[in-house]
Design an enzyme around this catalytic site. Structure first.
Site, short mmCIF file in Angstrom:
data_model
loop_
_atom_site.label_atom_id
_atom_site.label_comp_id
_atom_site.label_asym_id
_atom_site.label_seq_id
_atom_site.Cartn_x
_atom_site.Cartn_y
_atom_site.Cartn_z
N ALA A 139 -10.05 -2.39 0.64
CA ALA A 139 -9.40 -3.36 1.53
C ALA A 139 -9.78 -3.01 2.97
O ALA A 139 -9.99 -1.84 3.30
CB ALA A 139 -7.89 -3.34 1.36
N SER A 142 -8.03 -5.14 10.50
CA SER A 142 -8.59 -4.96 11.84
C SER A 142 -8.35 -3.55 12.37
O SER A 142 -9.12 -3.06 13.20
CB SER A 142 -7.98 -5.98 12.80
OG SER A 142 -6.57 -5.88 12.78
N VAL A 146 -9.00 0.91 3.61
CA VAL A 146 -8.41 1.69 2.53
C VAL A 146 -9.48 1.98 1.48
O VAL A 146 -10.19 1.07 1.05
CB VAL A 146 -7.21 0.95 1.90
CG1 VAL A 146 -6.63 1.78 0.74
CG2 VAL A 146 -6.13 0.68 2.94
N LYS A 160 -6.10 5.71 3.70
CA LYS A 160 -6.08 4.72 4.76
C LYS A 160 -6.68 5.34 6.01
O LYS A 160 -6.17 6.34 6.53
CB LYS A 160 -4.65 4.26 5.01
CG LYS A 160 -4.48 3.17 6.06
CD LYS A 160 -3.01 2.80 6.17
CE LYS A 160 -2.76 1.75 7.25
NZ LYS A 160 -1.32 1.42 7.37
N ASP A 295 8.62 -6.22 6.27
CA ASP A 295 7.70 -7.32 5.98
C ASP A 295 7.45 -7.41 4.47
O ASP A 295 6.33 -7.21 4.00
CB ASP A 295 6.38 -7.10 6.72
CG ASP A 295 5.51 -8.35 6.75
OD1 ASP A 295 6.06 -9.45 6.55
OD2 ASP A 295 4.30 -8.24 6.98
#
Length: 557
Positions: A139, A142, A146, A160, A295
């Site tokens: 993944a 910006s 990962v 990450k 979120d």
């Protein structure tokens, strides 16, 4: 001027020109006119060289165009849009919903750029820590990428890694945003009510936390401790030896997105059970742990197996004080019980200043909401809808939510929306009511009342001990002549600007008149210096014309 300062100002100017170009292309000329940027140097230059043209009429709404503009402007502005999506009290629900769709997915950075950054952060070669580390990420966003790697122990982990150029880009854009916020606060009444300076400061704190991966690792460890004995939630372990400020290593989570219902059978999971547990988990985070995932959209929740959930991306979390949780419980209890007075008091606890110009009008609006809408909303089990209507009332009275509450309300509304995607008949009220009732019961328990009395008595005792010292300090300042009273007038800066502009015009007028008189004397002599007098007339004419144009272009003349 030092070179670094000049370089910074030139860079900001170029970036500002780029921002102006993008906003104009997406139909925001009116916004730039209102804050004075449309007539500024960047816009004038761009119009002069025809890099930008007057925007054509857009068929899309404002939210769609703003989302497209922020996406084009890059990572800092994408993150800003995501923050604005948590503030429906400022931008409205329609725009907030549109900004929630901002996607932070970009092309991955080549491994030959990422590898030196990884080894520098870890303090050694990648092979010393990992037995496998693929070059292709699974993944890419910006700010980070990962990778699925394997430790020397054989454990599969997610690594990450922060993009090397991300902090510099964000700091440059933050500098530009701070300047734009100062300008907007001074030149636009409408934007001034939104507190642009406060929004930029809030955004700067949020994105600074997101750039600190060690902080995110500590947050994950706290969540893991909170759910240590909960078999329904999987929180990954972090590996401190493989973590740094720009690298976060944690367990790889084997799961599917929570909205991939077609894959639930292979995970032995039921959508209705998953929906209920997801909402219950967030309520536990809010009302018991006081630390919640801010979120919880479908992309940030995975289903592992047997209805077990795993949350992703702990960069955006919210923290609440005990009084905040009690205020939330009071609000929901007042809505459940159709109590307008209690709802009004709870709503004011949610605002930044806690004051309203017309309290009676606010209470009347909330009473109408309770009478005509709340009962139907509660009957339908739509907590998100109830919250949305309360925020509409806040906007009507120009009240701003405190940032911590904006994250909380967005999280509750998001998790309910996610749950309804899995189970359209899901009722949020039975999930959240037990937590609210427990908070109310605990507050009025004998032990809680005794604790509050003890705390208040301690505060009064501390004040009594401090009072004589404060009086002595005040008298000492008076004797030394250092006692000062500071007054601040809200419109004083505006008055000073008007006086400064008037004095400048007066000075130009005096200079113009002096040049005319001097030139007339030179011409009347009939000597060889008459051409100097004619040049003086020409100069006076230019100055006079510029002065007249300045006066005519002014809004007040």
């Amino acid at each position: 001027m030092p070179y670094n300062t000049l370089k910074k100002r030139v860079g900001n100017g170029l970036r500002l020109a780029d921002v102006v170009r993008v906003l104009l292309r997406h139909g925001f000329a009116d916004l730039l006119r209102r804050i004075g940027v449309y007539e500024g140097i960047p816009a004038k230059i761009l119009r002069g060289i025809r890099v930008i043209e007057a925007p054509s009429p857009e068929r899309h709404d404002v939210g769609y165009r703003l989302r497209a503009a922020l996406t084009e402007l890059g990572p800092t502005f994408i993150k800003l849009g995501q923050l604005l999506s948590t503030r429906p009290d400022l931008v409205g629900h329609d725009m907030a919903k549109e900004l929630c769709r901002l996607q932070d997915q970009v092309a991955p950075e080549p491994f030959d750029i990422m590898k030196p950054a990884i080894e520098k952060a870890l303090g050694g070669p990648i092979s010393e820590m990992f037995s496998e580390f693929p070059e292709e990420p699974v993944a890419a966003a910006s700010l980070s990428q990962v990778y699925r790697a394997r430790l020397k122990t054989g454990q599969t982990v997610a690594v990450k890694v922060q993009r090397p150029k991300a902090p510099g880009t964000i700091q440059a854009d933050l500098s530009l945003l701070r300047g734009a916020a100062d300008w907007a606060a001074e030149h636009s009444v409408d934007l001034g009510l939104m507190d642009p300076k406060g929004m930029v400061e809030e955004f700067e704190r949020a994105i600074s936390r997101e750039l600190d991966f060690m902080l995110e690792a500590r947050v994950i460890d706290r969540f893991r401790a909170n759910f240590e004995n909960n078999a329904f939630v999987f929180v990954p372990r972090t590996y401190p030896d493989c973590c740094a400020n720009t690298i976060l290593t944690m367990d790889w989570i084997d799961g599917v997105r929570v909205d991939a219902v077609e894959r639930f059978p292979e995970r032995h999971s039921d959508p209705k059970i998953v929906a209920f547990r997801g909402c219950d988990v967030l309520c536990k985070q809010v009302f018991r742990d006081h630390l919640f995932h801010a979120d919880p959209h479908p992309g940030n929740i995975l289903v592992t197996k047997n209805n077990q959930l795993a949350f992703l991306d702990y960069g955006m979390v919210g923290h609440l004080e005990r009084s905040d949780v009690q205020a939330m419980a009071d609000l929901l209890r007042a809505v459940f019980d159709e109590n307008p007075e209690g709802c009004t008091q709870a709503v004011l606890m949610f605002t930044s200043d806690g004051e309203v110009d017309d309290p009676e009008a606010l209470e009347h609006d909330i009473a109408e909401y309770i009478a005509f809408q709340a009962k139907a909303v509660v009957a339908g089990g739509m907590v998100g809808k109830a919250i949305e209507q309360v925020i509409v009332v806040l906007r009507r009275h120009k009240l701003r939510l405190a940032p911590r509450f904006s994250l909380l309300l967005k999280a509750l509304a998001t998790i309910e929306s996610t749950g309804r995607q899995l189970d359209p008949d899901m009722d949020m009220i039975p999930v959240i009511r037990p937590y609210v009732e427990q908070i109310i019961a605990e507050r009025f328990s004998p032990m809680a009342i005794l604790g509050d009395v003890r705390q208040e008595f301690t505060s009064l005792l501390h004040l009594a001990r401090q009072f004589p010292g404060d009086v002595r300090h005040l008298l000492r300042m008076l004797r030394r002549g250092k006692f000062q009273i500071h007054l601040q007038h809200e419109k004083l800066n505006y008055v000073a600007a008007v006086l400064d502009r008037a004095s400048n015009r007066l000075t130009v007028g005096v200079i113009t008149g002096s040049i005319i008189i001097g030139s007339s004397l030179l011409i009347s002599t009939g000597s060889a210096v008459r051409h100097i007098g004619m040049a003086g007339y020409l100069m006076a004419g230019v100055l006079g014309l510029a002065l007249v144009i300045s006066i005519l272009r002014s809004k007040n003349y």
